[in-house]
Design an enzyme around this catalytic site. Sequence first.
Site, short mmCIF file in Angstrom:
data_model
loop_
_atom_site.label_atom_id
_atom_site.label_comp_id
_atom_site.label_asym_id
_atom_site.label_seq_id
_atom_site.Cartn_x
_atom_site.Cartn_y
_atom_site.Cartn_z
N ASN A 9 0.87 -1.18 0.00
CA ASN A 9 0.00 0.00 0.00
C ASN A 9 0.91 1.22 0.00
OD1 ASN A 9 -1.74 2.10 0.50
ND2 ASN A 9 -2.38 1.40 2.54
N LYS A 11 0.18 4.24 -0.20
CA LYS A 11 -0.45 5.43 0.40
C LYS A 11 -0.21 6.65 -0.52
CE LYS A 11 -0.21 3.22 4.83
NZ LYS A 11 -0.11 3.31 6.28
N HIS A 94 -9.54 1.02 5.12
CA HIS A 94 -8.25 1.27 5.79
C HIS A 94 -8.48 2.23 6.96
CE1 HIS A 94 -4.17 2.53 6.57
NE2 HIS A 94 -3.77 1.45 5.93
N GLU A 96 -6.86 4.64 8.00
CA GLU A 96 -6.66 6.07 7.69
C GLU A 96 -7.92 6.65 7.04
OE1 GLU A 96 -2.92 5.54 5.61
OE2 GLU A 96 -2.02 4.98 7.53
N GLU A 166 -5.24 -4.85 10.63
CA GLU A 166 -4.24 -3.80 10.81
C GLU A 166 -4.51 -3.05 12.11
OE1 GLU A 166 -2.38 -2.63 6.70
OE2 GLU A 166 -3.90 -1.20 7.31
N GLY A 172 2.71 2.41 10.79
CA GLY A 172 3.67 3.50 10.62
C GLY A 172 4.38 3.89 11.90
N SER A 211 3.57 -2.04 10.31
CA SER A 211 5.03 -2.10 10.49
C SER A 211 5.62 -3.47 10.14
CB SER A 211 5.41 -1.69 11.92
OG SER A 211 5.04 -0.33 12.15
P1 13P Z 1 3.13 0.47 7.64
O1 13P Z 1 3.64 -0.82 7.05
O2 13P Z 1 3.86 1.66 7.13
O3 13P Z 1 3.05 0.41 9.13
O4 13P Z 1 1.63 0.65 7.12
C1 13P Z 1 0.73 -0.39 7.26
C2 13P Z 1 -0.49 -0.07 6.49
O5 13P Z 1 -1.26 0.80 6.86
C3 13P Z 1 -0.73 -0.83 5.24
O6 13P Z 1 -2.01 -0.59 4.76
#
Ligand code: 13P
Length: 249
Positions: A9, A11, A94, A96, A166, A172, A211
């Site tokens: 992903n 982002k 997601h 976010e 997740e 992150g 992560s």
């Molecule tokens: P990270 O791997 O940067 O922690 O992000 C995970 C994520 O949100 C994947 O959709």
Amino acid sequence: MRRGLVVGNWKMHGSKASVAELVTGLKRLTSHADADLAVCPPYVFIPSVVDGLAATDITVGAQNVSDQAEGAFTGEVSAGMLAEFGCRYVIVGHSERRTLFADSDKLVAAKFVAAQQVGLTPILCVGESLAQREAGETLTLVEEQLLAVIDSAGIQALSKAVVAYEPIWAIGTGKTASPEQAQQVHAHIRQVVAKASSTVAAGLQILYGGSVKADNAAELFANQDIDGALVGGASLQIEDFAAIYNAAG
Ligand code: 13P
């Protein structure tokens, strides 16, 4: 036997130059017989990534989709458009999107249905905040997020979908859920699905995200209900992403 799946992903990262570089790196990877690889770039890069990866087994997805088929919805992109441009997957729900853009369980379910109507495979994200984990609410919350989709799409819809667990506190932050913490939630997700259909549950790919790095992927994938990963930051570095994929293969 479920196939492994590693999804990047990206982002809201990338430029024409960095995306071209990533595609070049992805094209050099050797594919594994028992694990698949996919990447989810920002919308504008989808056509070039689809073209760039056309000769490979790597598939492409989007990070979000409208629940509507078409119309006056400024700024939105429909599932039909994503399918026409060669997407195979789309991430829905997601954290976010849920926290920053107020995507509710109901909207996530509608996006899931819209994606499947045109043949896209939704990657449904579920997961708790740190406060919810500390309050002991993880399993009930994840179950609620899952049932919101099952209630509106039906249990069979999960036979053409992927679920990603997740935990928000691990995204992150460099703080990964321990393999035991992740496995516990993955097993719960599978049990919830199994209550409605054991066949669908047995075939469902459940990815872990939060992560995931080259050095923790193998210990996560060693668990029986962890079928792969949804990778954020590490998917932007080809060596790291390749190592995670190799751990799944
Ligand atoms: P990270 O791997 O940067 O922690 O992000 C995970 C994520 O949100 C994947 O959709």
